[in-house]
Enzyme design. Structure first.
Site, mmCIF file in Angstrom:
data_model
loop_
_atom_site.group_PDB
_atom_site.id
_atom_site.type_symbol
_atom_site.label_atom_id
_atom_site.label_comp_id
_atom_site.label_asym_id
_atom_site.label_seq_id
_atom_site.Cartn_x
_atom_site.Cartn_y
_atom_site.Cartn_z
ATOM 1 N N HIS A 43 0.849 -1.187 0.000
ATOM 2 C CA HIS A 43 0.000 0.000 0.000
ATOM 3 C C HIS A 43 0.889 1.243 0.000
ATOM 4 O O HIS A 43 2.097 1.135 0.152
ATOM 5 C CB HIS A 43 -0.898 0.006 1.251
ATOM 6 C CG HIS A 43 -0.096 0.076 2.510
ATOM 7 N ND1 HIS A 43 0.356 -1.053 3.162
ATOM 8 C CD2 HIS A 43 0.389 1.129 3.227
ATOM 9 C CE1 HIS A 43 1.066 -0.701 4.219
ATOM 10 N NE2 HIS A 43 1.108 0.628 4.282
ATOM 11 N N HIS A 131 5.374 6.373 -1.481
ATOM 12 C CA HIS A 131 5.996 5.180 -2.057
ATOM 13 C C HIS A 131 5.289 3.932 -1.537
ATOM 14 O O HIS A 131 4.488 4.008 -0.606
ATOM 15 C CB HIS A 131 7.482 5.115 -1.685
ATOM 16 C CG HIS A 131 7.712 4.924 -0.229
ATOM 17 N ND1 HIS A 131 7.651 5.967 0.677
ATOM 18 C CD2 HIS A 131 7.960 3.811 0.511
ATOM 19 C CE1 HIS A 131 7.871 5.515 1.890
ATOM 20 N NE2 HIS A 131 8.045 4.196 1.832
#
Length: 192
Positions: A43, A131
């Protein structure tokens, strides 16, 4: 008072997660010594809150919902491999957010003030960089072939994903790795 390890994240959907797992497998052919993030746990983290008192969770979820209602839904692209802090001493292997990165940063920045006010978040010293963590390296030194593998995947692309909402998540640490659970979903304006 019981406490729950908590964070706020963007779910990437199964198709993107499957592509990320394929990338992990490609990296694993070239380098060793990496503890890979499990497929269901891939995620984009917006904010890591740490241990939050259970009694503060309803207010936390309401605050997140109040913020997301003011911001429009958007799409983002997952692309380009890199590492933190640097290729000589990598600790975290990641892929970045291309298109949609400004929206992710704006979402992060909008969530910080109300969560700081609630007292369930401490601002991090380093600048937020959206990220997806692929894995954590076990050694202090870069494994053999790391720089070449990183270069090979710098232009990798997983594709685009719509972001209609964000999730307040719990994380229970186990010997097999963390187990994540969705505590609440907060819809962005116009999100499905």
């Amino acid at each position: 008072m019981p406490r729950l390890r908590t964070f706020i994240a963007i779910d990437l959907g199964k198709a993107i997660r499957d592509r990320l797992v394929a990338l992990q497998n490609n990296f694993a052919k070239d380098i060793g010594g990496v503890k890979w993030v499990g497929p269901k746990n891939l995620h984009v983290t917006l904010l890591f809150l740490g241990e939050v008192d259970n009694r503060d969770l309803p207010a936390l979820c309401r605050a997140v919902d109040d913020v997301t209602r003011t911001l429009p839904s958007f799409s983002l692209s997952i692309e380009g491999a890199g590492c933190f802090p640097n290729p000589r001493r990598p600790h975290v292997l990641w892929v970045g957010v291309g298109a949609g990165a400004p929206e992710v940063v704006a979402l992060h920045d909008a969530l910080e003030p109300p969560l700081l006010e609630l007292g369930c978040y401490r601002r991090e010293e380093r600048k937020y960089a959206p990220h997806v963590t692929l894995g954590r390296l076990r050694s202090e030194q870069a494994p053999s072939g790391f720089a070449q593998a990183l270069t090979k995947h710098q232009t990798w692309k997983a594709g685009d994903v719509a972001v209609p909402d964000i999730h307040v998540m719990s994380s229970e640490l186990t010997p097999q790795g963390p187990n994540y659970a969705v505590l609440s979903r907060a819809k962005l304006r116009g999100g499905a």
